[in-house]
Design a protein around this motif. Structure first.
Motif, mmCIF file in Angstrom:
data_model
loop_
_atom_site.group_PDB
_atom_site.id
_atom_site.type_symbol
_atom_site.label_atom_id
_atom_site.label_comp_id
_atom_site.label_asym_id
_atom_site.label_seq_id
_atom_site.Cartn_x
_atom_site.Cartn_y
_atom_site.Cartn_z
ATOM 1 N N TRP A 33 -15.300 -38.253 -1.195
ATOM 2 C CA TRP A 33 -13.998 -38.123 -1.856
ATOM 3 C C TRP A 33 -14.158 -38.291 -3.354
ATOM 4 N N VAL A 34 -13.585 -37.363 -4.116
ATOM 5 C CA VAL A 34 -13.609 -37.417 -5.579
ATOM 6 C C VAL A 34 -12.189 -37.711 -6.048
ATOM 7 N N LEU A 35 -12.035 -38.809 -6.784
ATOM 8 C CA LEU A 35 -10.723 -39.265 -7.241
ATOM 9 C C LEU A 35 -10.662 -39.148 -8.761
ATOM 10 N N ARG A 36 -9.836 -38.236 -9.231
ATOM 11 C CA ARG A 36 -9.661 -38.064 -10.680
ATOM 12 C C ARG A 36 -8.248 -37.540 -10.933
ATOM 13 N N VAL A 46 -16.262 -41.650 -3.727
ATOM 14 C CA VAL A 46 -16.365 -42.539 -2.570
ATOM 15 C C VAL A 46 -17.283 -41.895 -1.547
ATOM 16 N N ASP A 47 -18.378 -42.587 -1.223
ATOM 17 C CA ASP A 47 -19.360 -42.152 -0.232
ATOM 18 C C ASP A 47 -20.036 -40.838 -0.612
ATOM 19 N N GLU A 61 -19.794 -32.979 -10.953
ATOM 20 C CA GLU A 61 -19.134 -32.101 -11.920
ATOM 21 C C GLU A 61 -17.980 -32.826 -12.622
ATOM 22 N N GLY A 62 -17.978 -32.764 -13.930
ATOM 23 C CA GLY A 62 -16.907 -33.383 -14.701
ATOM 24 C C GLY A 62 -17.145 -34.829 -15.053
ATOM 25 N N GLY A 63 -18.222 -35.410 -14.538
ATOM 26 C CA GLY A 63 -18.561 -36.790 -14.865
ATOM 27 C C GLY A 63 -18.054 -37.787 -13.838
ATOM 28 N N VAL A 64 -18.820 -38.833 -13.641
ATOM 29 C CA VAL A 64 -18.491 -39.871 -12.659
ATOM 30 C C VAL A 64 -18.516 -41.234 -13.343
ATOM 31 N N ALA A 65 -17.442 -41.991 -13.180
ATOM 32 C CA ALA A 65 -17.343 -43.316 -13.793
ATOM 33 C C ALA A 65 -17.750 -44.425 -12.834
ATOM 34 N N LEU A 66 -17.572 -44.198 -11.523
ATOM 35 C CA LEU A 66 -17.789 -45.266 -10.544
ATOM 36 C C LEU A 66 -18.045 -44.636 -9.184
ATOM 37 N N VAL A 67 -18.943 -45.265 -8.432
ATOM 38 C CA VAL A 67 -19.232 -44.857 -7.050
ATOM 39 C C VAL A 67 -18.911 -46.032 -6.135
ATOM 40 N N LEU A 68 -18.166 -45.750 -5.064
ATOM 41 C CA LEU A 68 -17.821 -46.774 -4.084
ATOM 42 C C LEU A 68 -18.369 -46.370 -2.723
ATOM 43 N N THR A 147 -10.407 -44.542 4.562
ATOM 44 C CA THR A 147 -10.711 -45.445 5.678
ATOM 45 C C THR A 147 -12.177 -45.480 6.078
ATOM 46 N N GLY A 148 -13.053 -44.726 5.399
ATOM 47 C CA GLY A 148 -14.444 -44.716 5.827
ATOM 48 C C GLY A 148 -14.530 -44.340 7.298
#
Length: 263
Positions: A33-36, A46-47, A61-68, A147-148
């Motif tokens: 999941w990409v949240l932006r 996420v994952d 793509e577009g840059g990533v600030a955090l991975v969960l 929910t993983g």
């Protein structure tokens, strides 16, 4: 079980990138999941899933600030090091073993990133380190719950005994059910399968399914004896199980036996 022919619309700013790893345990593949939100800089991913170069390039793509990371299983974590190197983004999880350049997540922690407010919920059961994420707008309104493998988009999840346990899993479903009831229909964004329209409805169905399975295990023990093995109980309760997921069925039976025996 609750099934839906058509997945609901995803919240604005949420993108599903499905990994190319379909199989009996991963369904159509791992959901990354990409949240932006609009106007946000780097995304929250996420994952990131398997270490597939093309998949990771799409996520970056577009840059990533955090991975969960929602939990430890390889179909969710195999790419952790490669993706951290590719993006330079910190990686956070409940289990410190999967953190890179950042502290572990804590139950109830709130993270403002990607233009969203992310509330971390420790939901052990599928695994000991499983967690879910309540996705909220910056104003706090619930937009969905990631929910993983605690809740899947199709079918039911396994209790990955001995790391997973049924008691905590039932507690986790109750917790998610409470959120769904309090918030009205909330979109479920699962680790596998399609999105679902109503968190409360699916959690209610999962709890009913677990109660039915426990009754079936009790009935099997009544026939086979209280000391029956997990293999024998699996034969009785999951007689028609696909051989490809027989091991998963046995793991869930072991978790149910531990629960009933008070282990």
């Amino acid at each position: 079980m609750v099934e839906t022919a058509d997945a609901p619309p995803l919240p604005d700013g949420v993108t599903l990138v499905r990994a190319p790893n379909p199989g009996p345990m991963t369904l159509d593949g791992t959901n990354s999941w990409v949240l932006r939100a609009e106007g946000a800089g780097g995304a929250v991913v996420v994952d990131p899933g398997p270490a597939d170069a093309a998949h990771l390039a799409r996520l970056a793509e577009g840059g990533v600030a955090l991975v969960l990371i929602t939990h430890r299983h390889p179909d969710h974590t195999d790419s952790v090091d490669a993706f951290a190197e590719l993006t330079g983004a910190p990686v956070r999880a409940i289990d410190p073993a999967w953190c890179r350049g950042a502290d572990p997540l804590a139950d109830g922690e709130v993270i403002d990133e990607g233009g969203f407010r992310l509330e971390i919920l420790a939901t052990p059961g599928h695994t000991s380190d499983s967690m879910c994420i309540v996705l909220r707008s910056e104003g706090g309104a619930p937009l969905g719950v990631l929910t993983g493998d605690t809740v899947l988009g199709r079918g039911t999840t396994i209790i990955a005994h001995p790391d997973g346990a049924l008691g905590p899993y039932l507690d986790a479903l109750d917790r998610l059910l409470t959120i769904g009831i309090a918030s009205g229909p909330v979109v479920v964004l699962p680790g596998h399968g399609p999105a679902l329209p109503d968190l409360a409805a699916i959690c209610d169905a999962y709890l009913a399914h677990r109660a039915e399975r426990l009754d079936q295990v009790r009935a099997a023990l009544a026939r086979l004896g209280d000391a029956a093995t997990a293999e024998a109980v699996t034969d009785a309760v999951y007689a028609d199980v696909d051989p490809a997921v027989r091991g998963a069925a046995e793991a869930s039976v072991r978790a149910q036996l531990d629960y009933l025996r008070g282990a």
